[in-house]
Design an enzyme around this catalytic site. Structure first.
Site, mmCIF file in Angstrom:
data_model
loop_
_atom_site.group_PDB
_atom_site.id
_atom_site.type_symbol
_atom_site.label_atom_id
_atom_site.label_comp_id
_atom_site.label_asym_id
_atom_site.label_seq_id
_atom_site.Cartn_x
_atom_site.Cartn_y
_atom_site.Cartn_z
ATOM 1 N N GLY A 1 3.190 -1.134 4.212
ATOM 2 C CA GLY A 1 3.005 0.307 3.909
ATOM 3 C C GLY A 1 4.398 0.688 3.754
ATOM 4 O O GLY A 1 4.905 0.470 2.813
ATOM 5 N N SER B 1 3.542 -2.238 10.242
ATOM 6 C CA SER B 1 5.196 -2.303 10.554
ATOM 7 C C SER B 1 5.634 -3.525 10.056
ATOM 8 O O SER B 1 6.700 -4.190 10.572
ATOM 9 C CB SER B 1 5.363 -1.945 11.836
ATOM 10 N N GLU C 1 -5.117 -4.847 10.589
ATOM 11 C CA GLU C 1 -4.087 -4.023 10.816
ATOM 12 C C GLU C 1 -4.182 -3.220 11.950
ATOM 13 O O GLU C 1 -5.315 -2.303 12.199
ATOM 14 C CB GLU C 1 -4.154 -2.828 9.580
ATOM 15 N N GLY D 1 2.714 2.225 10.903
ATOM 16 C CA GLY D 1 3.768 3.231 10.701
ATOM 17 C C GLY D 1 4.411 3.616 12.061
ATOM 18 O O GLY D 1 4.896 4.789 12.087
ATOM 19 N N GLU E 1 -6.759 4.703 7.873
ATOM 20 C CA GLU E 1 -6.724 6.159 7.588
ATOM 21 C C GLU E 1 -7.773 6.589 6.982
ATOM 22 O O GLU E 1 -8.057 7.835 6.918
ATOM 23 C CB GLU E 1 -5.344 6.172 6.854
ATOM 24 N N HIS F 1 -9.530 1.099 4.972
ATOM 25 C CA HIS F 1 -8.331 1.160 5.947
ATOM 26 C C HIS F 1 -8.580 2.152 6.957
ATOM 27 O O HIS F 1 -9.235 3.217 6.777
ATOM 28 C CB HIS F 1 -7.129 1.752 4.749
ATOM 29 N N ASN G 1 1.019 -1.245 0.228
ATOM 30 C CA ASN G 1 -0.027 -0.133 0.145
ATOM 31 C C ASN G 1 0.878 1.442 0.006
ATOM 32 O O ASN G 1 1.596 1.707 1.068
ATOM 33 C CB ASN G 1 -0.816 -0.131 1.199
ATOM 34 N N TRP G 2 0.887 1.843 -1.135
ATOM 35 C CA TRP G 2 1.959 2.863 -1.170
ATOM 36 C C TRP G 2 1.250 4.248 -0.608
ATOM 37 O O TRP G 2 2.124 5.263 -0.461
ATOM 38 C CB TRP G 2 2.219 3.332 -2.691
ATOM 39 N N LYS G 3 0.041 4.397 -0.201
ATOM 40 C CA LYS G 3 -0.417 5.335 0.481
ATOM 41 C C LYS G 3 -0.346 6.714 -0.353
ATOM 42 O O LYS G 3 -0.251 6.694 -1.563
ATOM 43 C CB LYS G 3 0.026 5.545 1.911
HETATM 44 P P1 13P Z 1 3.072 0.367 7.637
HETATM 45 O O1 13P Z 1 3.656 -0.928 7.181
HETATM 46 O O2 13P Z 1 4.052 1.534 7.270
HETATM 47 O O3 13P Z 1 2.946 0.203 8.933
HETATM 48 O O4 13P Z 1 1.726 0.511 7.107
HETATM 49 C C1 13P Z 1 0.749 -0.469 7.146
HETATM 50 C C2 13P Z 1 -0.408 -0.026 6.425
HETATM 51 O O5 13P Z 1 -1.167 0.574 6.739
HETATM 52 C C3 13P Z 1 -0.562 -0.754 5.298
HETATM 53 O O6 13P Z 1 -1.917 -0.840 4.654
#
Ligand code: 13P
Length: 258
Positions: free
Chosen positions: A241, A220, A174, A180, A104, A102, A10-12
């Protein structure tokens, strides 16, 4: 039947078009010598404006080892919904999967369980696969309501879906406190929650469905954590992420899941 592992990046909100094309090419380069049959299902989810560039890079390579996902969609088919993308539009852009729910999106954009359910239905109706995210906050974990909260999110997300639709869907567990933060959820605990999710699916449907659905861990995930995570009975892969933004670490995670 063994479930095929999934590693999704997931490149966000990262990567301009050229950066997305470069990263896609680097990932494929890193997987060049790997046998396609032995690889997990590898998925990348660029932001909307970079889908075209990533898809073009995938098509130009033609190796078929990496698939495309969007990070969000809207559930209506078309109309006056400024700023939104329909599932058909994302399919047209080359997507085969769409991440929904998600944390977020829930936290910053007000996505609710009902919206996640409508999106899941629209995605499946178009022949795409939803990657349905769920997860508890630190407060919920400390209050001891993790399982109740996750089971509720999943039950609402899957409402009115057929067992065939659920069997081909993907869930990503998640924990919000692990996203993150560098604080990976202990693999045994992640596996316990994921087994609980599988049991929830079994209760809603049947054993065939619960044994078919792939359930990923996210939060993470790093090259150093993937082997232990993949060794667990119910963890079918990872939604990555930060570590998916570099071809090197993403490829190490993919190889760690083989
Ligand atoms: P991280 O791997 O940066 O913790 O992010 C996880 C995430 O939200 C994937 O959708």
């Amino acid at each position: 039947m063994a479930r095929r592992p999934v590693i999704a990046g997931n490149w966000k909100m990262h990567n301009l078009q050229q950066e997305a094309a470069n990263l896609t090419n680097e990932i494929m380069q890193a997987l060049k010598t790997e046998d396609k049959e032995k690889l997990p299902e590898v998925i990348i989810a660029p932001t909307f404006t970079s889908l075209y560039a990533a898809n073009k890079a995938l098509k130009d390579c033609g190796c078929g080892k990496v698939r495309l996902a969007a990070q969000n969609c809207f559930y209506e088919t078309k109309g006056a919904f400024t700023g939104e993308c329909s599932v058909e539009m994302l399919k047209d852009a080359g997507c085969e999967y769409i991440i929904i729910g998600h944390s977020e999106r829930r936290q910053y954009f007000g996505e609710t369980d009902e919206m996640v359910n409508k999106k899941a239905k629209a995605i499946l109706a178009n022949g795409l696969i939803p990657i349905i995210c769920c997860g508890e906050s630190l407060e919920q974990r400390e209050a001891g309501v993790t399982d109740y909260h996750i089971a509720s999110q999943i039950t609402k997300a899957l409402r009115d879906l057929s067992k065939e639709e659920v069997a081909k869907s993907i869930i990503a567990y998640e924990p919000i406190w692990a996203i993150g933060t560098g604080k990976t959820c202990d693999a045994t605990e992640a596996n316990r929650v994921i087994a609980m999710i599988r049991n929830t699916v079994k209760g809603l449907y049947d054993t065939t469905t619960s044994e078919s659905i792939r359930i990923l861990y996210g939060g993470s995930v790093k090259p150093e954590t993937i082997k232990e995570q993949m060794s667990k009975s119910d963890i079918d892969g990872a939604l990555v992420g930060g570590a998916s933004l570099k071809a090197d670490s993403f490829a190490q995670i993919i190889k760690g899941a083989m």
